[in-house]
Design a protein around this motif. Structure first.
Motif, PDB file in Angstrom:
ATOM      1  N   ARG A 149      45.525  29.898  43.479  1.00 48.72           N
ATOM      2  CA  ARG A 149      45.546  31.278  43.988  1.00 48.72           C
ATOM      3  C   ARG A 149      46.740  31.517  44.909  1.00 48.72           C
TER       4      ARG A 149
ATOM      5  N   LEU B 257      39.985  37.089  51.840  1.00 48.69           N
ATOM      6  CA  LEU B 257      39.988  36.574  50.473  1.00 48.69           C
ATOM      7  C   LEU B 257      38.564  36.213  50.095  1.00 48.69           C
ATOM      8  N   SER B 258      38.161  36.548  48.874  1.00 49.39           N
ATOM      9  CA  SER B 258      36.795  36.188  48.475  1.00 49.39           C
ATOM     10  C   SER B 258      36.727  34.685  48.212  1.00 49.39           C
TER      11      SER B 258
ATOM     12  N   ARG C 115      38.475  49.841  40.650  1.00 52.34           N
ATOM     13  CA  ARG C 115      38.777  48.839  39.633  1.00 52.34           C
ATOM     14  C   ARG C 115      38.406  49.409  38.263  1.00 52.34           C
TER      15      ARG C 115
ATOM     16  N   CYS D  18      49.899  35.136  44.835  1.00 52.21           N
ATOM     17  CA  CYS D  18      48.998  36.283  44.792  1.00 52.21           C
ATOM     18  C   CYS D  18      49.402  37.299  43.724  1.00 52.21           C
TER      19      CYS D  18
ATOM     20  N   THR E 226      36.146  32.905  45.743  1.00 55.16           N
ATOM     21  CA  THR E 226      36.801  32.345  44.543  1.00 55.16           C
ATOM     22  C   THR E 226      38.203  31.820  44.866  1.00 55.16           C
ATOM     23  N   HIS E 227      38.837  32.365  45.915  1.00 54.26           N
ATOM     24  CA  HIS E 227      40.193  31.945  46.270  1.00 54.26           C
ATOM     25  C   HIS E 227      40.209  30.593  46.992  1.00 54.26           C
TER      26      HIS E 227
ATOM     27  N   CYS F 177      48.292  37.902  39.996  1.00 57.23           N
ATOM     28  CA  CYS F 177      47.095  38.664  39.635  1.00 57.23           C
ATOM     29  C   CYS F 177      47.044  40.038  40.305  1.00 57.23           C
ATOM     30  N   HIS F 178      47.513  40.135  41.539  1.00 59.85           N
ATOM     31  CA  HIS F 178      47.442  41.401  42.270  1.00 59.85           C
ATOM     32  C   HIS F 178      48.794  42.101  42.220  1.00 59.85           C
TER      33      HIS F 178
HETATM   34  C1  HEC Z   1      44.248  33.941  39.486  1.00 62.15           C
HETATM   35  C2  HEC Z   1      44.247  35.324  39.936  1.00 62.15           C
HETATM   36  C3  HEC Z   1      44.292  35.603  41.439  1.00 62.15           C
HETATM   37  C4  HEC Z   1      45.192  35.109  42.369  1.00 62.15           C
HETATM   38  C5  HEC Z   1      46.360  34.166  42.136  1.00 62.15           C
HETATM   39  C6  HEC Z   1      44.824  35.723  43.631  1.00 62.15           C
HETATM   40  N1  HEC Z   1      43.739  36.551  43.451  1.00 62.15           N
HETATM   41 FE1  HEC Z   1      42.889  37.739  44.860  1.00 62.15          FE
HETATM   42  N2  HEC Z   1      41.438  38.281  43.541  1.00 62.15           N
HETATM   43  C7  HEC Z   1      41.421  37.972  42.206  1.00 62.15           C
HETATM   44  C8  HEC Z   1      40.223  38.539  41.596  1.00 62.15           C
HETATM   45  C9  HEC Z   1      39.838  38.415  40.115  1.00 62.15           C
HETATM   46  C10 HEC Z   1      39.522  39.221  42.611  1.00 62.15           C
HETATM   47  C11 HEC Z   1      38.201  39.990  42.487  1.00 62.15           C
HETATM   48  C12 HEC Z   1      37.041  39.051  42.222  1.00 62.15           C
HETATM   49  C13 HEC Z   1      36.925  38.027  43.268  1.00 62.15           C
HETATM   50  O1  HEC Z   1      36.767  38.371  44.441  1.00 62.15           O
HETATM   51  O2  HEC Z   1      37.056  36.857  42.938  1.00 62.15           O
HETATM   52  C14 HEC Z   1      40.323  39.049  43.831  1.00 62.15           C
HETATM   53  C15 HEC Z   1      39.987  39.574  45.071  1.00 62.15           C
HETATM   54  C16 HEC Z   1      40.856  39.624  46.149  1.00 62.15           C
HETATM   55  C17 HEC Z   1      40.637  40.364  47.373  1.00 62.15           C
HETATM   56  C18 HEC Z   1      39.406  41.217  47.680  1.00 62.15           C
HETATM   57  C19 HEC Z   1      38.317  40.335  48.202  1.00 62.15           C
HETATM   58  C20 HEC Z   1      37.034  41.096  48.416  1.00 62.15           C
HETATM   59  O3  HEC Z   1      36.016  40.444  48.669  1.00 62.15           O
HETATM   60  O4  HEC Z   1      37.043  42.318  48.287  1.00 62.15           O
HETATM   61  C21 HEC Z   1      41.717  40.165  48.184  1.00 62.15           C
HETATM   62  C22 HEC Z   1      41.948  40.749  49.563  1.00 62.15           C
HETATM   63  C23 HEC Z   1      42.621  39.286  47.475  1.00 62.15           C
HETATM   64  N3  HEC Z   1      42.070  38.961  46.252  1.00 62.15           N
HETATM   65  C24 HEC Z   1      43.837  38.861  47.964  1.00 62.15           C
HETATM   66  C25 HEC Z   1      44.587  37.833  47.386  1.00 62.15           C
HETATM   67  C26 HEC Z   1      45.709  37.181  48.038  1.00 62.15           C
HETATM   68  C27 HEC Z   1      46.287  37.549  49.390  1.00 62.15           C
HETATM   69  C28 HEC Z   1      46.136  36.194  47.186  1.00 62.15           C
HETATM   70  C29 HEC Z   1      47.227  35.158  47.405  1.00 62.15           C
HETATM   71  C30 HEC Z   1      46.988  34.236  48.518  1.00 62.15           C
HETATM   72  C31 HEC Z   1      45.306  36.269  45.981  1.00 62.15           C
HETATM   73  N4  HEC Z   1      44.361  37.251  46.168  1.00 62.15           N
HETATM   74  C32 HEC Z   1      45.476  35.481  44.837  1.00 62.15           C
HETATM   75  C33 HEC Z   1      42.365  37.229  41.532  1.00 62.15           C
HETATM   76  C34 HEC Z   1      43.393  36.516  42.132  1.00 62.15           C
END
Ligand code: HEC
Ligand code: HEC
Length: 146
Positions: free
Chosen positions: A119, A99-100, A57, A122, A102-103, A125-126
Protein backbone atom coordinates in the motif's frame (compact mmCIF):
# COMPACT_ATOMS: atom_id res chain seq x y z
CA UNK A 1 34.07 -12.23 -48.33
CA UNK A 2 31.85 -9.97 -50.44
CA UNK A 3 28.69 -11.93 -49.64
CA UNK A 4 28.45 -11.05 -45.90
CA UNK A 5 29.25 -7.40 -46.70
CA UNK A 6 26.50 -7.30 -49.31
CA UNK A 7 24.06 -8.91 -46.89
CA UNK A 8 25.03 -6.35 -44.25
CA UNK A 9 24.49 -3.47 -46.64
CA UNK A 10 21.11 -4.89 -47.63
CA UNK A 11 20.05 -5.22 -43.96
CA UNK A 12 21.14 -1.65 -43.29
CA UNK A 13 19.21 -0.38 -46.29
CA UNK A 14 16.10 -2.26 -45.13
CA UNK A 15 16.27 -0.86 -41.60
CA UNK A 16 16.83 2.66 -42.94
CA UNK A 17 13.77 2.25 -45.13
CA UNK A 18 11.77 1.08 -42.08
CA UNK A 19 12.90 4.09 -40.01
CA UNK A 20 11.93 6.33 -42.92
CA UNK A 21 8.47 4.77 -43.04
CA UNK A 22 8.12 5.27 -39.27
CA UNK A 23 8.97 8.97 -39.55
CA UNK A 24 6.59 9.46 -42.44
CA UNK A 25 3.83 7.80 -40.39
CA UNK A 26 4.33 10.00 -37.29
CA UNK A 27 4.25 13.11 -39.45
CA UNK A 28 1.04 12.10 -41.17
CA UNK A 29 -2.16 11.70 -39.19
CA UNK A 30 -1.06 10.34 -35.78
CA UNK A 31 -2.25 12.43 -32.84
CA UNK A 32 -2.64 12.11 -29.06
CA UNK A 33 -5.97 11.62 -27.27
CA UNK A 34 -6.26 15.39 -26.79
CA UNK A 35 -5.79 15.91 -30.52
CA UNK A 36 -2.26 17.32 -30.40
CA UNK A 37 0.57 15.87 -32.44
CA UNK A 38 2.49 13.14 -30.58
CA UNK A 39 5.63 15.15 -29.79
CA UNK A 40 3.76 18.26 -28.56
CA UNK A 41 3.36 18.96 -24.81
CA UNK A 42 -0.21 19.70 -23.77
CA UNK A 43 -0.51 21.84 -20.63
CA UNK A 44 -3.39 20.84 -18.33
CA UNK A 45 -6.35 23.16 -18.69
CA UNK A 46 -8.16 24.86 -15.81
CA UNK A 47 -11.18 22.66 -16.43
CA UNK A 48 -9.25 19.67 -15.09
CA UNK A 49 -8.64 21.34 -11.74
CA UNK A 50 -9.59 19.70 -8.50
CA UNK A 51 -13.14 19.47 -7.17
CA UNK A 52 -13.02 19.75 -3.41
CA UNK A 53 -16.32 18.29 -2.29
CA UNK A 54 -16.28 14.50 -1.81
CA UNK A 55 -17.48 12.34 -4.69
CA UNK A 56 -19.45 9.19 -3.89
CA UNK A 57 -17.81 5.87 -4.65
CA UNK A 58 -19.05 4.29 -7.88
CA UNK A 59 -18.78 0.71 -6.59
CA UNK A 60 -18.30 -0.71 -3.12
CA UNK A 61 -14.62 -1.66 -3.41
CA UNK A 62 -13.52 1.57 -5.08
CA UNK A 63 -10.51 3.25 -3.49
CA UNK A 64 -11.94 6.64 -2.49
CA UNK A 65 -10.95 9.53 -4.75
CA UNK A 66 -8.65 12.12 -3.20
CA UNK A 67 -10.60 15.33 -2.42
CA UNK A 68 -7.48 17.52 -2.20
CA UNK A 69 -4.47 18.42 -4.32
CA UNK A 70 -1.46 16.04 -4.11
CA UNK A 71 1.05 18.01 -6.20
CA UNK A 72 3.29 18.79 -3.24
CA UNK A 73 3.31 15.36 -1.57
CA UNK A 74 6.34 13.27 -2.35
CA UNK A 75 6.18 9.49 -2.50
CA UNK A 76 9.36 7.58 -3.26
CA UNK A 77 11.27 4.59 -1.93
CA UNK A 78 12.05 6.31 1.40
CA UNK A 79 9.50 9.10 1.87
CA UNK A 80 5.72 9.05 1.86
CA UNK A 81 4.25 12.41 2.81
CA UNK A 82 0.65 11.14 2.70
CA UNK A 83 1.40 9.21 5.88
CA UNK A 84 2.17 12.50 7.65
CA UNK A 85 -1.61 13.03 7.77
CA UNK A 86 -3.21 9.64 7.06
CA UNK A 87 -1.16 7.17 9.12
CA UNK A 88 -2.95 6.11 12.32
CA UNK A 89 -0.18 7.78 14.35
CA UNK A 90 -0.93 11.25 12.87
CA UNK A 91 -4.50 11.25 11.55
CA UNK A 92 -6.11 12.44 14.79
CA UNK A 93 -3.84 15.49 15.07
CA UNK A 94 -4.25 16.32 11.38
CA UNK A 95 -8.02 15.85 11.24
CA UNK A 96 -7.58 13.44 8.32
CA UNK A 97 -9.31 10.09 7.77
CA UNK A 98 -7.15 7.23 9.10
CA UNK A 99 -5.99 4.55 6.66
CA UNK A 100 -8.35 1.61 6.96
CA UNK A 101 -7.12 -1.68 8.42
CA UNK A 102 -6.58 -3.19 4.95
CA UNK A 103 -3.59 -0.83 4.55
CA UNK A 104 -1.87 -2.45 7.54
CA UNK A 105 -2.13 -6.10 6.49
CA UNK A 106 0.86 -7.79 4.93
CA UNK A 107 0.44 -10.33 2.16
CA UNK A 108 -0.12 -13.13 4.70
CA UNK A 109 -2.87 -11.15 6.43
CA UNK A 110 -0.73 -10.30 9.47
CA UNK A 111 -1.76 -7.03 11.14
CA UNK A 112 1.10 -4.55 11.39
CA UNK A 113 1.68 -1.16 13.03
CA UNK A 114 3.17 0.35 9.88
CA UNK A 115 1.61 0.64 6.45
CA UNK A 116 2.05 -2.45 4.24
CA UNK A 117 4.57 -2.34 1.38
CA UNK A 118 1.74 -3.27 -0.97
CA UNK A 119 0.00 0.00 0.00
CA UNK A 120 3.05 2.27 -0.11
CA UNK A 121 2.44 3.90 -3.49
CA UNK A 122 -0.94 5.44 -2.68
CA UNK A 123 -1.60 6.78 -6.14
CA UNK A 124 -1.49 3.31 -7.63
CA UNK A 125 -5.07 3.14 -6.35
CA UNK A 126 -6.13 6.63 -5.24
CA UNK A 127 -6.34 9.48 -7.73
CA UNK A 128 -7.33 13.11 -7.23
CA UNK A 129 -10.93 13.67 -8.20
CA UNK A 130 -11.84 16.03 -11.03
CA UNK A 131 -15.02 16.60 -12.96
CA UNK A 132 -13.29 16.26 -16.31
CA UNK A 133 -14.77 15.26 -19.64
CA UNK A 134 -13.93 11.68 -20.58
CA UNK A 135 -11.00 11.25 -22.97
CA UNK A 136 -12.42 8.07 -24.43
CA UNK A 137 -16.17 7.64 -24.79
CA UNK A 138 -17.42 4.81 -22.59
CA UNK A 139 -20.61 3.34 -21.17
CA UNK A 140 -19.49 3.00 -17.53
CA UNK A 141 -22.34 3.14 -15.02
CA UNK A 142 -22.12 3.38 -11.26
CA UNK A 143 -23.19 0.23 -9.40
CA UNK A 144 -24.96 2.32 -6.75
CA UNK A 145 -28.73 2.18 -6.61
CA UNK A 146 -29.03 -1.15 -8.41
C1 HEC B 1 -3.76 -1.45 -3.58
C2 HEC B 1 -4.62 -0.27 -3.61
C3 HEC B 1 -4.44 0.80 -2.53
C4 HEC B 1 -3.27 1.44 -2.16
C5 HEC B 1 -1.87 1.24 -2.72
C6 HEC B 1 -3.66 2.39 -1.13
N1 HEC B 1 -5.02 2.31 -0.91
FE1 HEC B 1 -6.10 3.50 0.33
N2 HEC B 1 -7.77 2.40 -0.06
C7 HEC B 1 -7.87 1.42 -1.02
C8 HEC B 1 -9.22 0.87 -1.00
C9 HEC B 1 -9.74 -0.25 -1.91
C10 HEC B 1 -9.94 1.57 -0.01
C11 HEC B 1 -11.40 1.37 0.41
C12 HEC B 1 -11.60 0.03 1.10
C13 HEC B 1 -10.73 -0.10 2.28
O1 HEC B 1 -10.81 0.73 3.19
O2 HEC B 1 -9.91 -1.00 2.27
C14 HEC B 1 -9.00 2.54 0.56
C15 HEC B 1 -9.31 3.44 1.57
C16 HEC B 1 -8.50 4.51 1.93
C17 HEC B 1 -8.89 5.59 2.80
C18 HEC B 1 -10.25 5.74 3.48
C19 HEC B 1 -10.26 4.93 4.74
C20 HEC B 1 -11.61 4.94 5.40
O3 HEC B 1 -11.80 4.17 6.34
O4 HEC B 1 -12.49 5.68 4.95
C21 HEC B 1 -7.83 6.45 2.90
C22 HEC B 1 -7.76 7.74 3.70
C23 HEC B 1 -6.76 5.90 2.10
N3 HEC B 1 -7.19 4.71 1.53
C24 HEC B 1 -5.52 6.48 1.93
C25 HEC B 1 -4.43 5.83 1.35
C26 HEC B 1 -3.06 6.31 1.43
C27 HEC B 1 -2.61 7.61 2.07
C28 HEC B 1 -2.28 5.37 0.81
C29 HEC B 1 -0.77 5.34 0.67
C30 HEC B 1 -0.04 5.25 1.94
C31 HEC B 1 -3.18 4.33 0.29
N4 HEC B 1 -4.46 4.64 0.68
C32 HEC B 1 -2.77 3.24 -0.48
C33 HEC B 1 -6.86 1.00 -1.86
C34 HEC B 1 -5.53 1.37 -1.75
C1 HEC C 1 -1.89 17.90 5.16
C2 HEC C 1 -2.58 16.67 5.48
C3 HEC C 1 -2.83 15.68 4.34
C4 HEC C 1 -1.90 15.12 3.48
C5 HEC C 1 -0.38 15.33 3.45
C6 HEC C 1 -2.64 14.21 2.63
N1 HEC C 1 -3.97 14.22 2.95
FE1 HEC C 1 -5.43 13.09 2.13
N2 HEC C 1 -6.84 14.00 3.28
C7 HEC C 1 -6.58 14.95 4.25
C8 HEC C 1 -7.84 15.39 4.85
C9 HEC C 1 -7.98 16.44 5.96
C10 HEC C 1 -8.86 14.68 4.19
C11 HEC C 1 -10.36 14.78 4.41
C12 HEC C 1 -10.88 15.86 3.49
C13 HEC C 1 -12.38 15.95 3.58
O1 HEC C 1 -12.98 15.29 4.41
O2 HEC C 1 -12.94 16.69 2.75
C14 HEC C 1 -8.20 13.80 3.23
C15 HEC C 1 -8.86 12.92 2.42
C16 HEC C 1 -8.23 11.94 1.64
C17 HEC C 1 -8.89 10.85 0.96
C18 HEC C 1 -10.40 10.55 0.95
C19 HEC C 1 -10.74 9.53 2.02
C20 HEC C 1 -12.20 9.16 2.01
O3 HEC C 1 -12.58 8.34 2.87
O4 HEC C 1 -12.97 9.66 1.19
C21 HEC C 1 -7.93 10.13 0.31
C22 HEC C 1 -8.12 8.88 -0.54
C23 HEC C 1 -6.66 10.78 0.56
N3 HEC C 1 -6.88 11.88 1.37
C24 HEC C 1 -5.45 10.35 0.06
C25 HEC C 1 -4.26 11.03 0.21
C26 HEC C 1 -3.04 10.70 -0.50
C27 HEC C 1 -2.88 9.55 -1.47
C28 HEC C 1 -2.08 11.59 -0.08
C29 HEC C 1 -0.65 11.71 -0.54
C30 HEC C 1 -0.45 11.84 -1.99
C31 HEC C 1 -2.70 12.46 0.91
N4 HEC C 1 -4.03 12.11 1.02
C32 HEC C 1 -2.04 13.46 1.61
C33 HEC C 1 -5.33 15.42 4.62
C34 HEC C 1 -4.13 15.11 3.99
Amino acid sequence: MTKPILAGALALATSLALVGAGLAQSAGGLSSLRGASVDEQVPVEQIFQQETQRFNREYRQQPPLIPHSIDQYQIDVRANQCLGCHDWTNAGDRGAPTLSMTHYLDRDGTEMDHVAGTRWFCNQCHVPQANAPELVENTFESSTGR
